[in-house]
Design an enzyme around this catalytic site. Structure first.
Site: not given
Ligand code: PGA
Length: 253
Positions: A95, A165
């Site tokens: 992440h 992401e």
């Molecule tokens: P968010 O986070 O939906 O708050 O943008 C997503 C993530 O970081 O997995």
């Protein structure tokens, strides 16, 4: 068709076991809905047992990290064997919030291999810091993905999920999420990189999720246009009504 995938990423938001229990109770009200999806709840380690006992009828337990070692003499980390004893089926790896603390692609790839070896599904996160006008962020994603999956065998494609992401889209509002048409472009690109790694047939089997300000507003378009197999949801997963609305959108295609 395989079930759409919905992963809640609680990060470190619930401040106590009690608060975590209240959120789970709220989510439990929509249990039949979550059972129609492949639903995972990724929580800080101390909450794993709570998810296992309170949510297993509608969701699978997931962690937000995992040690790259199997068991034994390793102080201060949580190993796959312990995670499995709490029913953990999936672990988020790489992440951006951990990468920001110094986690390298090499460290991520080591964990990915260990997760696969242990029978825990790795959800490997990749994503650029910013969109570059010359398109060089695509190359960044290609290299990050290849390095994070280094050392995998072709057959491992069956035991893996990717989350795209973009860092710039995380933790904001629906209007700041990636635009659906840009999402589909990025997903096609990521799929191409997976083809380079695993070959076409196996690459098609790897689910790709999107994460970054997924909220009820806008989720339907991301789902219908984005070419993803599901979503990784941060802040909206802590609000049972919002998470329910996102789940409903996933069943609407
Ligand atoms: P968010 O986070 O939906 O708050 O943008 C997503 C993530 O970081 O997995």
């Amino acid at each position: 068709m395989a079930k759409p995938i919905l992963v809640a990423n609680w990060k470190n938001h619930p401040k106590s076991l009690r608060e975590a229990g209240i959120i789970l109770k709220g989510l439990g009200r929509s249990a039949p809905l979550y059972k129609r999806l492949a639903t995972f709840i990724a929580v800080p380690f101390p909450y794993l047992d709570l998810v296992l006992t309170k949510a297993r009828r509608f969701a699978s337990v997931a962690s937000q990290n995992m040690a790259p070692v199997l068991q034994g003499t390793h102080t201060g980390v949580v190993t796959p064997d312990i995670l499995k004893s709490f029913g953990t089926k999936l672990t988020i790896l790489g992440h951006s919030e951990l990468r920001a603390l110094g986690e390298t692609d090499a460290a991520v790839s080591e964990k990915v291999r260990m997760a696969i070896r242990s029978g825990i599904l790795p959800l490997v996160c990749v994503g650029e810091r910013a969109v570059e006008e010359d398109g060089s962020h695509f190359e960044f994603v290609r290299q990050q993905l290849k390095a994070s999956l280094a050392g995998l065998r072709k057959a491992d494609a069956n035991r893996l999920m990717i989350a795209y992401e973009p860092i710039w889209a995380i933790g904001k509002h629906a209007s700041d999420a990636l635009k659906p048409e840009n999402l589909s472009e990025s997903i096609i690109f990521i799929r191409k990189v997976l083809v380079e790694i695993f070959g076409r047939t196996l690459a098609e089997k790897v689910p790709i999720l999107y994460g970054g300000s997924v909220e009820p507003a806008g989720v339907e378009a991301l789902w219908k246009v984005g070419k993803v197999q599901g979503f990784l949801v941060g802040h909206a997963s802590l609000r049972p009504n919002d998470f329910k609305a996102i789940a409903q959108a996933l069943l609407s295609k």
